[in-house]
Design a protein around this motif. Sequence first.
Motif, PDB file in Angstrom:
ATOM      1  N   LEU A  87      92.440 -26.298  42.482  1.00  0.00           N
ATOM      2  CA  LEU A  87      92.974 -24.933  42.416  1.00  0.00           C
ATOM      3  C   LEU A  87      92.346 -24.013  43.461  1.00  0.00           C
ATOM      4  O   LEU A  87      92.894 -22.956  43.760  1.00  0.00           O
ATOM      5  CB  LEU A  87      92.750 -24.359  41.017  1.00  0.00           C
ATOM      6  CG  LEU A  87      93.544 -25.032  39.883  1.00  0.00           C
ATOM      7  CD1 LEU A  87      93.108 -24.492  38.531  1.00  0.00           C
ATOM      8  CD2 LEU A  87      95.048 -24.818  40.083  1.00  0.00           C
ATOM      9  N   THR A  96      91.240 -16.475  37.316  1.00  0.00           N
ATOM     10  CA  THR A  96      92.512 -17.166  37.122  1.00  0.00           C
ATOM     11  C   THR A  96      92.346 -18.662  37.351  1.00  0.00           C
ATOM     12  O   THR A  96      92.916 -19.496  36.643  1.00  0.00           O
ATOM     13  CB  THR A  96      93.574 -16.607  38.083  1.00  0.00           C
ATOM     14  OG1 THR A  96      93.705 -15.192  37.861  1.00  0.00           O
ATOM     15  CG2 THR A  96      94.923 -17.287  37.861  1.00  0.00           C
ATOM     16  N   ARG A  97      91.534 -19.013  38.342  1.00  0.00           N
ATOM     17  CA  ARG A  97      91.315 -20.428  38.645  1.00  0.00           C
ATOM     18  C   ARG A  97      90.627 -21.132  37.481  1.00  0.00           C
ATOM     19  O   ARG A  97      91.007 -22.245  37.087  1.00  0.00           O
ATOM     20  CB  ARG A  97      90.465 -20.536  39.917  1.00  0.00           C
ATOM     21  CG  ARG A  97      90.201 -21.949  40.382  1.00  0.00           C
ATOM     22  CD  ARG A  97      89.802 -21.963  41.869  1.00  0.00           C
ATOM     23  NE  ARG A  97      88.676 -21.098  42.151  1.00  0.00           N
ATOM     24  CZ  ARG A  97      87.412 -21.490  42.117  1.00  0.00           C
ATOM     25  NH1 ARG A  97      87.119 -22.741  41.802  1.00  0.00           N
ATOM     26  NH2 ARG A  97      86.440 -20.656  42.405  1.00  0.00           N
ATOM     27  N   SER A 100      93.115 -21.380  34.569  1.00  0.00           N
ATOM     28  CA  SER A 100      94.176 -22.355  34.838  1.00  0.00           C
ATOM     29  C   SER A 100      93.659 -23.775  34.669  1.00  0.00           C
ATOM     30  O   SER A 100      94.341 -24.640  34.097  1.00  0.00           O
ATOM     31  CB  SER A 100      94.717 -22.161  36.255  1.00  0.00           C
ATOM     32  OG  SER A 100      95.287 -20.877  36.403  1.00  0.00           O
TER      33      SER A 100
END
Length: 224
Positions: A87, A96-97, A100
């Motif tokens: 990612l 967010t990484r 995710s």
Amino acid sequence: MSDFLKKLKGIFIVESPTDGQATEADATAKSETSGSKPAPAPTPTPTVSVPAGKASEKFYDILLGAMETNNQEGFDYLEYKKSLQTLAKMPMDEQTRYLSAFAAAQAMGVTPQKLSESAGFYLKVLQSEDTKFQESVNTQRQKQIGNKEKAIADMEATIKAKGEQIARLTEEIQAHQNDMEQMKAEISDAVVKIETTLSDFHATYEELTGQIGKDMENISKYLK
């Protein structure tokens, strides 16, 4: 090198660390584990300038090899780290990484606590390698430095003792030389006294025998 170890190197190393450059992923890992105690740097010999340490591919192989040997079953921190690495190539912020990557892990029943425990497990594996390496270094330090330092200390003590012995012998030699010079002076005085006495004796002897000889001549000459 096994395929799994190659994958580990792909997760933790982007560029070869032989140039002394740590990767972005490695820097992230360091920030994640900033609470861990860094390995103590070896104490350099005071007269030696030790260069700053830099990441080495050789040591990456050793440490990642230990992680490979102790790889846990199922989806753990290493798989999560691989997802983070994948990612990292996408345009998203750090939070967010991480979220995710965790979404895929969560589907397999992985919890944040399990991920943290798994990461802690690998930290302990690496800390164990650090301890073993420190012990190996200490053994080599004792063998290559400590023993020589002891030998140097022994040599210094020997040099000091021999220096003191030389000083003592020098004093004794000087004393012997002084005694010898005094004896030479005493011999010279004795020679002068003996030779003077002998000369005086001979002078007296010559004078006395001369008188007796003269009387003998006169007796022979006058008493006929």
